[in-house]
Write a protein that holds these residues in place. Structure first.
Motif, PDB file in Angstrom:
ATOM      1  N   VAL A  36      89.392 -86.581 -68.790  1.00 31.14           N
ATOM      2  CA  VAL A  36      88.751 -86.422 -67.778  1.00 31.14           C
ATOM      3  C   VAL A  36      89.653 -86.533 -66.641  1.00 31.14           C
ATOM      4  N   VAL A  37      89.628 -85.457 -65.664  1.00 32.32           N
ATOM      5  CA  VAL A  37      90.585 -85.459 -64.339  1.00 32.32           C
ATOM      6  C   VAL A  37      89.731 -85.055 -63.251  1.00 32.32           C
ATOM      7  N   ASP A  38      90.071 -86.052 -61.837  1.00 33.14           N
ATOM      8  CA  ASP A  38      89.341 -85.850 -60.902  1.00 33.14           C
ATOM      9  C   ASP A  38      89.864 -84.700 -60.028  1.00 33.14           C
ATOM     10  N   ILE A  39      89.338 -83.585 -60.117  1.00 35.05           N
ATOM     11  CA  ILE A  39      89.989 -82.338 -59.388  1.00 35.05           C
ATOM     12  C   ILE A  39      89.922 -82.484 -58.008  1.00 35.05           C
ATOM     13  N   SER A  40      88.988 -83.372 -57.195  1.00 32.94           N
ATOM     14  CA  SER A  40      88.833 -83.418 -55.862  1.00 32.94           C
ATOM     15  C   SER A  40      89.957 -84.235 -55.247  1.00 32.94           C
TER      16      SER A  40
END
Length: 408
Positions: free
Chosen positions: A284-288
């Protein structure tokens, strides 16, 4: 050592250095993260101090002039804590505390303090306590500086050294005891993993605060603790999940972070075992976050360290509801930067060509959830079929949520 305390927010300042390996932009990024760590631990940052150095000073990490500048600011503004972005040696800690006469923390100590606050179960608390003692052992000498000012005389000969040696022995014994306790728990957890049978196991991995627990709650319809702070999850949580007609186990793990203390990697070995023994990794990656590519690199580095980097993986770019970019005017001829790249443009970069299945979602608003669940289903199905090639109970995929909505 791990009593839970109510934190009143204390005033702190941050200190970082610009070196040959760390430019000003990278330092700013690290200090932003350090400020979030400080806030999570219970401190408000009043100011940041930076200095350009060829290499950190061996005695005080920073130059003598910068140390005096920080000392004066700390006194004038009644600051109680000075936090350094890098790990300090025992002698540097001792010299800085003597010079500034306030509490000195480094990044490692700060992370350990957060872990101590967050640890809920006996297992997590044991792991944190072990890491704290391993960090504390070489730094005991600085706790006895008050004895250095005492003169000789009757009853005053060498008490400091005796105290230190006694404490070292106590701590070494405690470390041995905690390691034995963790060995016992490791065996119990290994037995639990074996008792889960041949069900496919998927593990959520990623940088801290990217939304793994929120995603876990959404997929498994459970109540795992989630909060917009670093290291909200320390205890591994396993839930049985059914997507379509396919059951599998989903594990929520502790988040990773850059400059993760080696003591924590070692003491949280069992937590990382859940990742090591998983059949599928859901990254899971925080694109923001403006540094999400660095976060991916940090996670991949830790996965490589624990020999889990060759497992099947799904890339989930989360928080698209929080993503923003600065659109350039058509007549603006200045070079584009990362801040000018839209979400659609990101999808056309390496993300769209990744060797792993990729999806962009919002765990909060559940945007693109059907695509994500179908992707997880397909990957779990591949593993399931390879494990049970003659299993004929599986039918065509269907979406439970869509069926529920149509019935309503």
């Amino acid at each position: 050592m791990l009593e839970k305390k109510e934190h009143n927010y204390e005033k702190a300042v941050l200190v970082g250095v610009i070196t040959q390996n760390q430019d000003e932009e990278k330092l700013t990024e690290y200090l932003d993260e350090l400020e979030f760590l400080a806030f999570t631990a219970g401190a408000t940052v009043q100011k940041r101090f930076t200095q350009k150095l060829t290499q950190p000073d061996s005695k005080t990490f920073i130059g003598s002039g910068k140390a005096i500048e920080i000392k004066e600011y700390v006194k004038e503004n009644e600051i109680g804590t000075v936090i350094f972005d890098d790990e300090l040696s025992p002698s540097q800690l001792k010299n800085l505390e003597r010079e500034m006469e306030v509490k000195i923390l480094d990044r490692t100590n700060l992370i350990l303090d957060i872990f101590a606050q967050r640890a809920q179960t006996s297992y997590a608390r044991t792991q944190v306590e072990l890491a704290q003692y391993q960090y504390l052992l070489p730094r005991l000498t600085r706790m006895w500086t008050h004895l250095e000012r005492q003169k000789g005389g009757i009853g005053m000969r060498g008490p400091g050294e005796t105290e230190i040696e006694t404490d070292r022995r106590i701590i070494r014994d405690r470390i041995t005891l905690l390691k034995e306790k963790l060995k016992t728990i490791d065996k119990q957890m290994a037995t639990q993993r074996n008792n889960r049978g041949k069900v496919v196991r998927a593990a959520l991995v990623g940088y801290t605060n990217v939304g793994k627990s929120t995603l876990m709650n959404s997929i498994s319809k459970s109540e795992v603790f989630a909060e917009n702070k670093l290291f909200a999850t320390l205890d591994t949580t396993v839930r049985k999940v059914v997507i379509g007609n396919l059951p599998f186990l989903l594990t929520d793990t502790v988040g990773f972070i850059r400059k993760l203390p080696t003591q924590l990697v070692e003491s949280f070995k069992s937590t990382l075992d859940e990742v090591r023994e998983a059949d599928l990794l859901i990254h899971v990656v925080d694109i923001s976050h403006e540094s999400f590519e660095d976060h991916i690199e940090s996670v991949n580095h830790i996965l490589m360290e624990i020999n889990a980097h060759q497992k099947p993986m799904i890339m989930i770019f989360n928080k698209i509801d929080d993503f923003s970019y600065e659109k350039k005017d058509e007549d603006d001829l200045t070079p584009s930067t990362r801040k000018n790249i839209s979400l659609e443009e990101w999808k056309k970069t390496w993300m769209g060509k990744s060797k792993y299945p990729t999806v962009f979602i919002s765990a909060l608003t559940k945007e693109n959830f059907p695509e994500m669940k179908k992707m997880i289903y397909d990957e779990v199905m591949k593993i399931h079929i390879s494990r049970f090639p003659y299993n004929d109970f599986l039918f065509e995929y269907f979406d439970n949520d869509e069926e529920e909505e149509s019935n309503n």
